[in-house]
Write an enzyme that holds these catalytic residues in place. Structure first.
Site, PDB file in Angstrom:
ATOM      1  N   MET A  33      32.355  36.358  36.303  1.00  0.00           N
ATOM      2  CA  MET A  33      31.846  35.188  37.272  1.00  0.00           C
ATOM      3  C   MET A  33      32.910  34.229  37.724  1.00  0.00           C
ATOM      4  O   MET A  33      32.927  33.709  38.766  1.00  0.00           O
ATOM      5  CB  MET A  33      30.585  34.806  36.355  1.00  0.00           C
ATOM      6  CG  MET A  33      29.534  35.485  36.493  1.00  0.00           C
ATOM      7  SD  MET A  33      27.931  34.560  36.494  1.00  0.00           S
ATOM      8  CE  MET A  33      27.497  34.821  34.775  1.00  0.00           C
ATOM      9  N   ASP A  75      43.617  29.570  26.080  1.00  0.00           N
ATOM     10  CA  ASP A  75      42.668  29.856  25.152  1.00  0.00           C
ATOM     11  C   ASP A  75      41.899  28.473  24.887  1.00  0.00           C
ATOM     12  O   ASP A  75      42.510  27.385  24.628  1.00  0.00           O
ATOM     13  CB  ASP A  75      43.463  30.065  23.887  1.00  0.00           C
ATOM     14  CG  ASP A  75      42.449  30.533  22.855  1.00  0.00           C
ATOM     15  OD1 ASP A  75      41.315  29.907  22.788  1.00  0.00           O
ATOM     16  OD2 ASP A  75      42.806  31.060  21.629  1.00  0.00           O
ATOM     17  N   TYR A 167      24.992  33.056  19.995  1.00  0.00           N
ATOM     18  CA  TYR A 167      25.251  32.813  21.425  1.00  0.00           C
ATOM     19  C   TYR A 167      24.175  31.674  21.738  1.00  0.00           C
ATOM     20  O   TYR A 167      24.373  30.807  22.607  1.00  0.00           O
ATOM     21  CB  TYR A 167      25.101  34.132  22.080  1.00  0.00           C
ATOM     22  CG  TYR A 167      25.207  34.010  23.527  1.00  0.00           C
ATOM     23  CD1 TYR A 167      26.442  34.030  24.108  1.00  0.00           C
ATOM     24  CD2 TYR A 167      24.348  33.988  24.547  1.00  0.00           C
ATOM     25  CE1 TYR A 167      26.865  33.844  25.412  1.00  0.00           C
ATOM     26  CE2 TYR A 167      24.348  34.146  25.777  1.00  0.00           C
ATOM     27  CZ  TYR A 167      25.704  33.939  26.365  1.00  0.00           C
ATOM     28  OH  TYR A 167      25.823  33.854  27.809  1.00  0.00           O
ATOM     29  N   LYS A 171      24.819  28.145  23.324  1.00  0.00           N
ATOM     30  CA  LYS A 171      24.701  27.737  24.908  1.00  0.00           C
ATOM     31  C   LYS A 171      23.525  26.703  24.927  1.00  0.00           C
ATOM     32  O   LYS A 171      23.504  25.622  25.997  1.00  0.00           O
ATOM     33  CB  LYS A 171      24.103  28.788  25.516  1.00  0.00           C
ATOM     34  CG  LYS A 171      25.012  30.287  25.679  1.00  0.00           C
ATOM     35  CD  LYS A 171      26.171  29.510  26.650  1.00  0.00           C
ATOM     36  CE  LYS A 171      27.022  30.760  27.010  1.00  0.00           C
ATOM     37  NZ  LYS A 171      28.355  30.143  27.825  1.00  0.00           N
ATOM     38  N   THR A 202      28.304  41.938  34.993  1.00  0.00           N
ATOM     39  CA  THR A 202      29.716  41.469  34.911  1.00  0.00           C
ATOM     40  C   THR A 202      30.290  42.487  33.808  1.00  0.00           C
ATOM     41  O   THR A 202      29.283  43.084  33.256  1.00  0.00           O
ATOM     42  CB  THR A 202      30.007  40.183  34.433  1.00  0.00           C
ATOM     43  OG1 THR A 202      29.364  39.747  33.089  1.00  0.00           O
ATOM     44  CG2 THR A 202      29.835  39.169  35.681  1.00  0.00           C
TER      45      THR A 202
HETATM   46  P1  NAD Z   1      33.232  38.188  31.195  1.00  0.00           P
HETATM   47  O1  NAD Z   1      33.124  38.787  29.645  1.00  0.00           O
HETATM   48  O2  NAD Z   1      33.364  39.082  32.380  1.00  0.00           O
HETATM   49  O3  NAD Z   1      34.303  36.871  31.411  1.00  0.00           O
HETATM   50  C1  NAD Z   1      34.118  35.869  30.291  1.00  0.00           C
HETATM   51  C2  NAD Z   1      35.727  35.407  30.525  1.00  0.00           C
HETATM   52  O4  NAD Z   1      35.978  34.528  29.509  1.00  0.00           O
HETATM   53  C3  NAD Z   1      36.754  36.673  30.310  1.00  0.00           C
HETATM   54  O5  NAD Z   1      37.921  36.823  31.354  1.00  0.00           O
HETATM   55  C4  NAD Z   1      37.443  36.599  29.015  1.00  0.00           C
HETATM   56  O6  NAD Z   1      38.719  36.706  28.837  1.00  0.00           O
HETATM   57  C5  NAD Z   1      37.315  34.811  28.880  1.00  0.00           C
HETATM   58  N1  NAD Z   1      37.410  34.208  27.615  1.00  0.00           N
HETATM   59  C6  NAD Z   1      36.936  34.762  26.235  1.00  0.00           C
HETATM   60  N2  NAD Z   1      37.242  33.921  25.358  1.00  0.00           N
HETATM   61  C7  NAD Z   1      38.555  33.166  26.068  1.00  0.00           C
HETATM   62  C8  NAD Z   1      38.965  32.294  25.308  1.00  0.00           C
HETATM   63  N3  NAD Z   1      39.051  31.781  23.929  1.00  0.00           N
HETATM   64  N4  NAD Z   1      39.710  31.332  26.104  1.00  0.00           N
HETATM   65  C9  NAD Z   1      39.855  31.441  27.539  1.00  0.00           C
HETATM   66  N5  NAD Z   1      39.157  32.623  28.125  1.00  0.00           N
HETATM   67  C10 NAD Z   1      38.403  33.168  27.265  1.00  0.00           C
HETATM   68  O7  NAD Z   1      31.653  37.531  31.386  1.00  0.00           O
HETATM   69  P2  NAD Z   1      30.903  36.646  32.521  1.00  0.00           P
HETATM   70  O8  NAD Z   1      29.690  37.395  32.643  1.00  0.00           O
HETATM   71  O9  NAD Z   1      31.840  36.811  33.714  1.00  0.00           O
HETATM   72  O10 NAD Z   1      30.544  35.363  31.631  1.00  0.00           O
HETATM   73  C11 NAD Z   1      31.203  34.185  32.134  1.00  0.00           C
HETATM   74  C12 NAD Z   1      30.004  33.158  31.650  1.00  0.00           C
HETATM   75  O11 NAD Z   1      29.047  33.166  32.254  1.00  0.00           O
HETATM   76  C13 NAD Z   1      30.177  32.962  29.928  1.00  0.00           C
HETATM   77  O12 NAD Z   1      30.373  31.605  29.541  1.00  0.00           O
HETATM   78  C14 NAD Z   1      28.707  33.709  29.896  1.00  0.00           C
HETATM   79  O13 NAD Z   1      28.436  33.159  28.561  1.00  0.00           O
HETATM   80  C15 NAD Z   1      27.887  32.989  30.825  1.00  0.00           C
HETATM   81  N6  NAD Z   1      26.859  33.926  31.452  1.00  0.00           N
HETATM   82  C16 NAD Z   1      27.134  35.258  31.571  1.00  0.00           C
HETATM   83  C17 NAD Z   1      25.838  35.986  32.040  1.00  0.00           C
HETATM   84  C18 NAD Z   1      25.769  37.397  32.314  1.00  0.00           C
HETATM   85  O14 NAD Z   1      24.747  37.956  32.437  1.00  0.00           O
HETATM   86  N7  NAD Z   1      27.092  37.948  32.654  1.00  0.00           N
HETATM   87  C19 NAD Z   1      24.300  35.296  32.058  1.00  0.00           C
HETATM   88  C20 NAD Z   1      24.402  33.884  31.556  1.00  0.00           C
HETATM   89  C21 NAD Z   1      25.726  33.321  31.161  1.00  0.00           C
END
Ligand code: NAD
Length: 265
Positions: A33, A75, A167, A171, A202
């Site tokens: 995302m 990070d 988690y 959140k 994703t």
């Molecule tokens: P994803 O795993 O594809 O992307 C997460 C990104 O965060 C990755 O690029 C990862 O390298 C980065 N990351 C992890 N630890 C890190 C750190 N210490 N420092 C910097 N970057 C770091 O996941 P996504 O689905 O794109 O999720 C993005 C956000 O949306 C997250 O916060 C997730 O909790 C939230 N979210 C996702 C969903 C879903 O269904 N995909 C639903 C609700 C919320």
């Protein structure tokens, strides 16, 4: 690397410079995302600092998006990395006007199986990372005359879910920190909102399906499908743009009606 918004659906969106003059940092922006947000910000005339621990993917994405995008190693648990990201924004693009606290990790364990280390890691990335990001960005935005912070929570920050205890805790914390920050930063012209997506296709969700199968199935979603990253990106862009100039301290649920209640039919 192409962001997930560069598909046929994206072609139907009318791009019109809604982010002109804006400079935004996106944490965890190398894929998923975060990459969709970066793509849409650039498409709408804004500039973006993509911060992530995935160095190769982040650099490739920035290269793909062109001169309005830069990658920095970030990070989110490290305060000095945040200062470097904020400094990069002003060095390359000018005053910082936006931050998307998007980086996140998902540990799939129920309460009694969650180890203290798993708990701490989740809180460090998902909660402390958002705190450090808001603190670093707010100082720069204050100097810029204001801005917009979007904190990515989840439906797991609205209701409880089984099998991802730490988690859910992290959140809900993001939702609360958003409201406290919105109150404290309003006088500086900084708006702060949280976004609560439901399951969105994703790598995070694909990984979940592969490892545990523990995700919402399509028949549990009233709209009958997962979200596409572009659909979440449209909401995030709205909150970053001046179109949402009076919206702050609010939680924005985007989940196909999953948390609306229980369907009896
Ligand atoms: P994803 O795993 O594809 O992307 C997460 C990104 O965060 C990755 O690029 C990862 O390298 C980065 N990351 C992890 N630890 C890190 C750190 N210490 N420092 C910097 N970057 C770091 O996941 P996504 O689905 O794109 O999720 C993005 C956000 O949306 C997250 O916060 C997730 O909790 C939230 N979210 C996702 C969903 C879903 O269904 N995909 C639903 C609700 C919320």
């Amino acid at each position: 690397m192409k962001p997930p918004t560069q598909d046929s659906t994206a072609e139907s969106i009318n791009h019109g410079g809604r982010m002109a003059g804006k400079t935004v940092i996106i944490s965890g922006g190398a894929r998923g995302m975060g990459a969709a947000y970066a793509d849409q910000i650039v498409q709408e005339g804004g500039r973006v600092i993509i911060g992530d621990i995935l160095l190769e993917q982040g650099r490739e994405l920035a290269e793909y998006l062109g001169p309005a995008a830069r990658f920095v190693r970030l990070d989110v648990t490290k305060e000095d990395h945040w200062h470097e990201a904020v400094a990069s924004a002003s060095k390359y693009f000018g005053p910082l006007t936006g931050l998307v606290n998007n980086a996140g990790i998902l540990v799939h364990e129920r309460l009694d199986m969650t180890t203290p280390d798993q708990w701490q890691r989740t809180i460090d990335v998902n909660q402390k990372g958002v705190f450090l990001g808001m603190r670093a960005a707010a100082a720069a935005m204050r100097a810029s005359g204001g801005g917009s912070i979007v904190n990515i929570s989840s439906t797991a920050g609205i209701v409880g879910f089984t099998d991802c205890f730490s988690y859910v805790a992290s959140k809900w914390a993001v939702r609360g920190m958003t409201k406290a920050a919105a109150l404290e930063l309003a006088g500086d012209g900084i708006r702060v909102n949280s976004v609560h997506p439901g399951d969105t296709m994703t790598d995070m969700i694909a990984g979940d399906i592969a490892s545990s199968g523990a995700v919402t199935t399509h028949d549990q979603i009233p709209l009958g499908r997962y979200a596409a990253p572009l659909e979440i990106a449209q909401l995030v862009l709205f909150l970053l743009s001046d179109e949402s100039s009076y919206i702050s301290g609010a939680e924005h649920i985007i989940d196909g009606a999953v948390t609306a209640g229980t369907s009896l039919s």
